[in-house]
Structures are given as C-alpha cells and as structure tokens.
Motif scaffolding. Structure first.
Motif, short mmCIF file in Angstrom:
data_model
loop_
_atom_site.label_atom_id
_atom_site.label_comp_id
_atom_site.label_asym_id
_atom_site.label_seq_id
_atom_site.Cartn_x
_atom_site.Cartn_y
_atom_site.Cartn_z
N ASN A 51 0.80 -1.22 0.00
CA ASN A 51 0.00 0.00 0.00
C ASN A 51 0.84 1.27 0.00
O ASN A 51 0.31 2.37 0.16
N ASP A 52 2.16 1.14 -0.19
CA ASP A 52 3.04 2.30 -0.22
C ASP A 52 2.91 3.04 -1.55
O ASP A 52 2.47 2.47 -2.57
N VAL A 53 3.31 4.31 -1.55
CA VAL A 53 3.28 5.09 -2.80
C VAL A 53 4.20 4.47 -3.84
O VAL A 53 3.86 4.35 -5.02
N THR A 54 5.38 4.08 -3.42
CA THR A 54 6.33 3.38 -4.28
C THR A 54 6.31 1.90 -3.92
O THR A 54 5.97 1.54 -2.78
N PRO A 55 6.70 1.02 -4.83
CA PRO A 55 6.67 -0.43 -4.53
C PRO A 55 7.81 -0.85 -3.62
O PRO A 55 8.69 -1.63 -3.99
N SER A 56 7.78 -0.37 -2.38
CA SER A 56 8.91 -0.53 -1.47
C SER A 56 9.13 -1.97 -1.01
O SER A 56 10.23 -2.32 -0.58
#
Length: 320
Positions: A51-56
């Motif tokens: 659910n992060d902005v970037t695919p962390s």
C-alpha cells in the motif's frame, strides 16, 4: 466411466492475503505462512498487497519468492489507504477461499486448517479466528492481566454480526462475499473491516468462529501504552457510531447518542470506584472512551486518521 478415466478432483485453492505498508515484520509473517500445515486436498497462494506510494516491498518479496513453498504474488496497490490494498487482494484472488492476516502477525501451524474445517463444517460465508497478543517485558502489568490487545469476535444474541481482517477466511463463491468491496472512505481512519462484515451480515451472510485458529501479534512498545489503547478504542467507537448514523433516522440517532452517553458515564463512574486497581480501572476507562467515540461518530465528528501517516521515528507507515 472407468476408474482409470475418472479425473481426480481439483485441489481447493486458498489465497492468503497480506496487506503491507513499510513493515519489516512482514518477513516474519511470511515465514510463518511458509510453515503452515496445508489442509488436505488444498494448495496455497500468497498475495502481498503493498500500500506504499512506491513499490517498497517488491524487492523483499522477489527475494523470498524463489525458496518459498507456495506461489507468492506481489501487487502494488497504492497508496496509503488500507481499503485499496484489501480490494486489490479481493480482485487478485482466484481461489475457493481467501484468508486475511496482518503483516505484523504470525500464524500458528494449524491456523488455516482450523479455519477451513470450520468453514466446511458450517457453510459459513466468513470464519473468524482469535488473535493472541504477545507482550514484551516492558508492558504494564495491568495491560497483561486485562489482555487489552488480543482480538476476539463479539457475540450479540448468539451470533456474530461483524468481523475483522486480522484473522479471517472468506468463501469466495458466497453471494455475500463475491463482488463486495471495502469502502475507501474508511481506508485512512480504519473500520473498513467492521463496515465490510457488518454489511455482509446485514445482507444475510453467516459469520462463524474457529477458536483454535490462532494467530499471534507482538505488541511493540509504542502500542503498549494507555494512550494508544484509548485512541484505538475511540476510533472503534467512532466507526460503530458512523455505521449507526447511516442506518438511523434523526430521532433514532438522538436515542443512540443518549444511550451511548449513559454507557460512557456508567463506565467512568465504575472506573472512579475502582481507582486504586489499575487492572480493573483502566479497562473501564477504555470502555467508556469507546462509547464516547460512538457519540462522536453519531454526531459526524471527524475521525482519527490511523493508516498512511508517516513519522520519522515510526517503524512503518501505519499509525503506531
């Protein structure tokens, strides 16, 4: 048809769904899933929704996939709204059942087997399991005795009318599950699971309970505090009040406000009598705080934002 030409029955596919947001404990969750007892006649697939902005979390999931005993699917489901991630899991699920477990929990080996056995025995549309809190040495004694962080279903007149996503199995083909989604408006404050299961029950769905289907959750120091519990109880009450408000006429809403206010006052009065005994006083205060939250929800006060806030000192992006 001869025995030789008869086809063997297809195995049940169970999708295990894990929503995550910058949480290092995800590795422990996945390790526990890898050790699960696989129910007879079933195969597992694990879906991780980031659910992060970037695919962390992608690199960590890719690194684990090669040696993982089950199919491991990574989905990037931005951003900072837990309902988006939960819906991404529902959309990606193609199995007979979908299980949800949180990214800071670990499953006991027979967890999934107990959930599935209960689902097959009852025909329920959803089956809940309990969450056992594991306290560190710094947790207050009253908190341990009250077991303030463990999670169990709430029974009302012999039935379960709502649920949670930290330990649940859903029957994918159920008419009360298929096509149902988590409401985005609850995705920052929390309560999206309460709303989901409340609507499922009101539509006619059955929610069962598997008491032996344990998962465990370590309570970090940041959550082993009265202030954290008070905020959590208040938010839970707000969600309940908001749901009541949406289903009530103005007169009924005022009656609910009056009843919740009386319950809050009673809890605080009991707490004042039990003042010297923390293990009994604090739970009463927390219960009263929940009822104050119900009043706030009924009156439409702005909800506490629980998911997606990022603090420089936080271990992960979810509110601590």
């Amino acid at each position: 048809m001869s025995t030789a030409s008869a086809k063997a029955p297809s195995p049940l596919l169970i999708d295990i769904c894990i929503c995550t947001f910058r949480r290092r404990a995800l590795a422990d969750t996945l390790a526990s899933v890898a050790r699960l007892d696989v129910p007879d006649g079933a195969r597992l697939r694990v879906i991780v929704a980031d659910n992060d902005v970037t695919p962390s979390a992608r690199d960590r999931i890719d690194a684990m996939a090669e040696g993982f005993p089950h199919e491991l699917l990574y989905i990037h489901a931005p951003a900072r709204n837990i309902s988006i991630a939960r819906n991404a899991c529902l959309d990606a699920g193609g199995g007979n059942f979908l299980a949800f477990i949180d990214d800071d929990e670990t499953a006991t080996r027979p967890w999934l087997r107990h959930l599935l056995d209960r689902a097959l025995a009852t025909g329920a549309d959803a089956v809940l399991g309990p969450v056992r809190a594991v306290y560190g040495p710094g947790a207050p004694g009253w908190m341990r005795r009250a077991d303030s962080h463990s999670t169990f279903p709430v029974w009302v007149r012999g039935e379960i009318r709502t649920g949670y996503t930290c330990n649940v199995l859903l029957k994918a083909a159920s008419p009360f599950v298929e096509g149902r989604r988590f409401v985005l408006a609850f995705g920052r404050s929390g309560g999206e699971d309460t709303d989901f299961f409340t609507r499922l029950h009101e539509a006619g769905g059955k929610i069962a309970y598997a008491p032996e289907a344990w998962v465990e959750e370590i309570v970090p120091e940041s959550r082993a505090r009265f202030s954290w519990l008070a905020r959590r109880r208040f938010r839970t009450g707000q969600t309940h009040g908001r749901l009541l408000a949406g289903r009530s006429a103005v007169g009924q809403r005022l009656a609910h406000v009056g009843l919740a206010s009386l319950k809050a006052g009673y809890c605080f009065a009991i707490a004042s009598v039990l003042c010297p005994i923390a293990a009994r006083r604090n739970p009463s205060i927390l219960r009263g705080t929940m009822h104050v939250g119900v009043v706030a929800g009924l009156l439409g006060l702005r909800e506490i934002r629980q998911y997606g806030s990022v603090s420089p000192t936080a271990e992960h992006g979810n509110a601590a």
